[in-house]
Design a protein around this motif. Sequence first.
Motif, PDB file in Angstrom:
ATOM      1  N   GLU A 259      -2.391  11.686 -17.724  1.00 17.87           N
ATOM      2  CA  GLU A 259      -2.753  13.077 -18.040  1.00 17.87           C
ATOM      3  C   GLU A 259      -1.836  13.653 -19.115  1.00 17.87           C
ATOM      4  O   GLU A 259      -2.285  14.361 -20.017  1.00 17.87           O
ATOM      5  N   TYR A 260      -0.553  13.341 -19.020  1.00 18.86           N
ATOM      6  CA  TYR A 260       0.403  13.809 -20.026  1.00 18.86           C
ATOM      7  C   TYR A 260       0.049  13.268 -21.403  1.00 18.86           C
ATOM      8  O   TYR A 260       0.030  14.001 -22.397  1.00 18.86           O
ATOM      9  N   LEU A 261      -0.245  11.970 -21.465  1.00 19.72           N
ATOM     10  CA  LEU A 261      -0.594  11.346 -22.741  1.00 19.72           C
ATOM     11  C   LEU A 261      -1.906  11.888 -23.289  1.00 19.72           C
ATOM     12  O   LEU A 261      -2.036  12.119 -24.495  1.00 19.72           O
ATOM     13  N   LYS A 262      -2.868  12.135 -22.419  1.00 20.69           N
ATOM     14  CA  LYS A 262      -4.135  12.721 -22.864  1.00 20.69           C
ATOM     15  C   LYS A 262      -3.903  14.115 -23.455  1.00 20.69           C
ATOM     16  O   LYS A 262      -4.476  14.456 -24.485  1.00 20.69           O
ATOM     17  N   ALA A 263      -3.065  14.891 -22.801  1.00 22.19           N
ATOM     18  CA  ALA A 263      -2.767  16.233 -23.300  1.00 22.19           C
ATOM     19  C   ALA A 263      -2.079  16.170 -24.657  1.00 22.19           C
ATOM     20  O   ALA A 263      -2.395  16.951 -25.566  1.00 22.19           O
ATOM     21  N   LYS A 264      -1.161  15.230 -24.812  1.00 22.08           N
ATOM     22  CA  LYS A 264      -0.476  15.060 -26.102  1.00 22.08           C
ATOM     23  C   LYS A 264      -1.469  14.672 -27.194  1.00 22.08           C
ATOM     24  O   LYS A 264      -1.429  15.205 -28.304  1.00 22.08           O
ATOM     25  N   ILE A 265      -2.356  13.743 -26.894  1.00 25.50           N
ATOM     26  CA  ILE A 265      -3.346  13.294 -27.873  1.00 25.50           C
ATOM     27  C   ILE A 265      -4.274  14.445 -28.253  1.00 25.50           C
ATOM     28  O   ILE A 265      -4.580  14.643 -29.425  1.00 25.50           O
ATOM     29  N   GLN A 266      -4.703  15.212 -27.267  1.00 30.51           N
ATOM     30  CA  GLN A 266      -5.584  16.348 -27.564  1.00 30.51           C
ATOM     31  C   GLN A 266      -4.865  17.384 -28.410  1.00 30.51           C
ATOM     32  O   GLN A 266      -5.457  17.969 -29.326  1.00 30.51           O
ATOM     33  N   ALA A 267      -3.595  17.609 -28.144  1.00 31.72           N
ATOM     34  CA  ALA A 267      -2.833  18.562 -28.952  1.00 31.72           C
ATOM     35  C   ALA A 267      -2.725  18.077 -30.391  1.00 31.72           C
ATOM     36  O   ALA A 267      -2.863  18.871 -31.338  1.00 31.72           O
ATOM     37  N   LEU A 268      -2.493  16.787 -30.572  1.00 30.54           N
ATOM     38  CA  LEU A 268      -2.419  16.233 -31.922  1.00 30.54           C
ATOM     39  C   LEU A 268      -3.769  16.314 -32.633  1.00 30.54           C
ATOM     40  O   LEU A 268      -3.835  16.621 -33.821  1.00 30.54           O
ATOM     41  N   GLU A 269      -4.857  16.057 -31.893  1.00 34.22           N
ATOM     42  CA  GLU A 269      -6.190  16.158 -32.496  1.00 34.22           C
ATOM     43  C   GLU A 269      -6.478  17.588 -32.940  1.00 34.22           C
ATOM     44  O   GLU A 269      -7.026  17.818 -34.009  1.00 34.22           O
ATOM     45  N   GLU A 270      -6.103  18.557 -32.099  1.00 36.64           N
ATOM     46  CA  GLU A 270      -6.315  19.956 -32.465  1.00 36.64           C
ATOM     47  C   GLU A 270      -5.497  20.340 -33.698  1.00 36.64           C
ATOM     48  O   GLU A 270      -5.956  21.051 -34.569  1.00 36.64           O
ATOM     49  N   GLU A 271      -4.286  19.817 -33.760  1.00 33.87           N
ATOM     50  CA  GLU A 271      -3.439  20.092 -34.935  1.00 33.87           C
ATOM     51  C   GLU A 271      -4.043  19.499 -36.204  1.00 33.87           C
ATOM     52  O   GLU A 271      -4.055  20.131 -37.255  1.00 33.87           O
TER      53      GLU A 271
ATOM     54  N   LYS B 284       0.802  -1.219   0.000  1.00 37.74           N
ATOM     55  CA  LYS B 284       0.000   0.000   0.000  1.00 37.74           C
ATOM     56  C   LYS B 284       0.840   1.276   0.000  1.00 37.74           C
ATOM     57  O   LYS B 284       0.443   2.275  -0.592  1.00 37.74           O
ATOM     58  N   GLY B 285       1.972   1.271   0.662  1.00 35.00           N
ATOM     59  CA  GLY B 285       2.797   2.482   0.756  1.00 35.00           C
ATOM     60  C   GLY B 285       3.297   2.955  -0.599  1.00 35.00           C
ATOM     61  O   GLY B 285       3.241   4.142  -0.921  1.00 35.00           O
ATOM     62  N   SER B 286       3.789   2.053  -1.388  1.00 38.64           N
ATOM     63  CA  SER B 286       4.329   2.448  -2.677  1.00 38.64           C
ATOM     64  C   SER B 286       3.259   2.503  -3.769  1.00 38.64           C
ATOM     65  O   SER B 286       3.497   3.043  -4.839  1.00 38.64           O
ATOM     66  N   ILE B 287       2.092   1.941  -3.487  1.00 37.87           N
ATOM     67  CA  ILE B 287       1.013   1.980  -4.480  1.00 37.87           C
ATOM     68  C   ILE B 287       0.592   3.416  -4.762  1.00 37.87           C
ATOM     69  O   ILE B 287       0.410   3.792  -5.920  1.00 37.87           O
ATOM     70  N   ASN B 288       0.465   4.199  -3.722  1.00 40.77           N
ATOM     71  CA  ASN B 288       0.025   5.580  -3.911  1.00 40.77           C
ATOM     72  C   ASN B 288       0.997   6.361  -4.789  1.00 40.77           C
ATOM     73  O   ASN B 288       0.575   7.118  -5.667  1.00 40.77           O
ATOM     74  N   LYS B 289       2.271   6.159  -4.555  1.00 38.68           N
ATOM     75  CA  LYS B 289       3.281   6.854  -5.360  1.00 38.68           C
ATOM     76  C   LYS B 289       3.202   6.399  -6.818  1.00 38.68           C
ATOM     77  O   LYS B 289       3.217   7.226  -7.734  1.00 38.68           O
ATOM     78  N   GLN B 290       3.107   5.109  -7.028  1.00 41.66           N
ATOM     79  CA  GLN B 290       3.043   4.596  -8.393  1.00 41.66           C
ATOM     80  C   GLN B 290       1.725   4.962  -9.065  1.00 41.66           C
ATOM     81  O   GLN B 290       1.686   5.197 -10.271  1.00 41.66           O
ATOM     82  N   LYS B 291       0.651   5.029  -8.294  1.00 39.75           N
ATOM     83  CA  LYS B 291      -0.634   5.471  -8.834  1.00 39.75           C
ATOM     84  C   LYS B 291      -0.527   6.913  -9.323  1.00 39.75           C
ATOM     85  O   LYS B 291      -1.004   7.252 -10.409  1.00 39.75           O
ATOM     86  N   GLU B 292       0.077   7.753  -8.510  1.00 40.79           N
ATOM     87  CA  GLU B 292       0.238   9.154  -8.885  1.00 40.79           C
ATOM     88  C   GLU B 292       1.083   9.289 -10.147  1.00 40.79           C
ATOM     89  O   GLU B 292       0.762  10.078 -11.037  1.00 40.79           O
ATOM     90  N   GLU B 293       2.158   8.507 -10.216  1.00 41.89           N
ATOM     91  CA  GLU B 293       3.002   8.544 -11.414  1.00 41.89           C
ATOM     92  C   GLU B 293       2.224   8.078 -12.643  1.00 41.89           C
ATOM     93  O   GLU B 293       2.316   8.687 -13.712  1.00 41.89           O
ATOM     94  N   ALA B 294       1.447   7.019 -12.491  1.00 43.05           N
ATOM     95  CA  ALA B 294       0.655   6.509 -13.611  1.00 43.05           C
ATOM     96  C   ALA B 294      -0.412   7.520 -14.020  1.00 43.05           C
ATOM     97  O   ALA B 294      -0.645   7.745 -15.219  1.00 43.05           O
ATOM     98  N   LEU B 295      -1.051   8.143 -13.050  1.00 44.43           N
ATOM     99  CA  LEU B 295      -2.063   9.156 -13.363  1.00 44.43           C
ATOM    100  C   LEU B 295      -1.435  10.373 -14.035  1.00 44.43           C
ATOM    101  O   LEU B 295      -2.018  10.946 -14.970  1.00 44.43           O
ATOM    102  N   ASN B 296      -0.262  10.767 -13.564  1.00 43.49           N
ATOM    103  CA  ASN B 296       0.437  11.878 -14.210  1.00 43.49           C
ATOM    104  C   ASN B 296       0.788  11.524 -15.646  1.00 43.49           C
ATOM    105  O   ASN B 296       0.657  12.351 -16.552  1.00 43.49           O
ATOM    106  N   GLN B 297       1.238  10.297 -15.841  1.00 37.56           N
ATOM    107  CA  GLN B 297       1.568   9.844 -17.196  1.00 37.56           C
ATOM    108  C   GLN B 297       0.318   9.815 -18.070  1.00 37.56           C
ATOM    109  O   GLN B 297       0.353  10.203 -19.232  1.00 37.56           O
TER     110      GLN B 297
END
Length: 111
Positions: free
Chosen positions: A94-106, A79-92
């Motif tokens: 969000e980053y990928l979603k932003a990249k995809i949206q930027a490509l769609e807009e382009e 459980k201790g390291s799950i939260n950290k890895q969850k946050e990293e995965a969620l950040n990743q």
Amino acid sequence: MAILKFLSSRKFYWGAVAAALGMMLYPKAKENIKPSLEKSLKEMQDAVNKAVQFFDENKQKITEAIRNKIEELNQTVGKGSINKQKEEALNQLEYLKAKIQALEEEIKSLE
């Protein structure tokens, strides 16, 4: 991707400007150029539609892969390291979603 690269090149715009200028200056050229312009616009629209479809399909695959990875991490890690890895995965995610949206807009801007 070569089609998108060509559409964003200066050669394409110079060709379009030359065709428009020819149509204004020579009325007979308008009759000759119209079928080829219609064909090129249709092909360009088809290319943009294929690119949008490609990004839509991959967007779902990426989000599913990340969700599967998060579930996998939940099952294997404490459980201790799950939260950290969850946050990293969620950040990743969000980053990928932003990249995809930027490509769609382009892509949409090319229409």
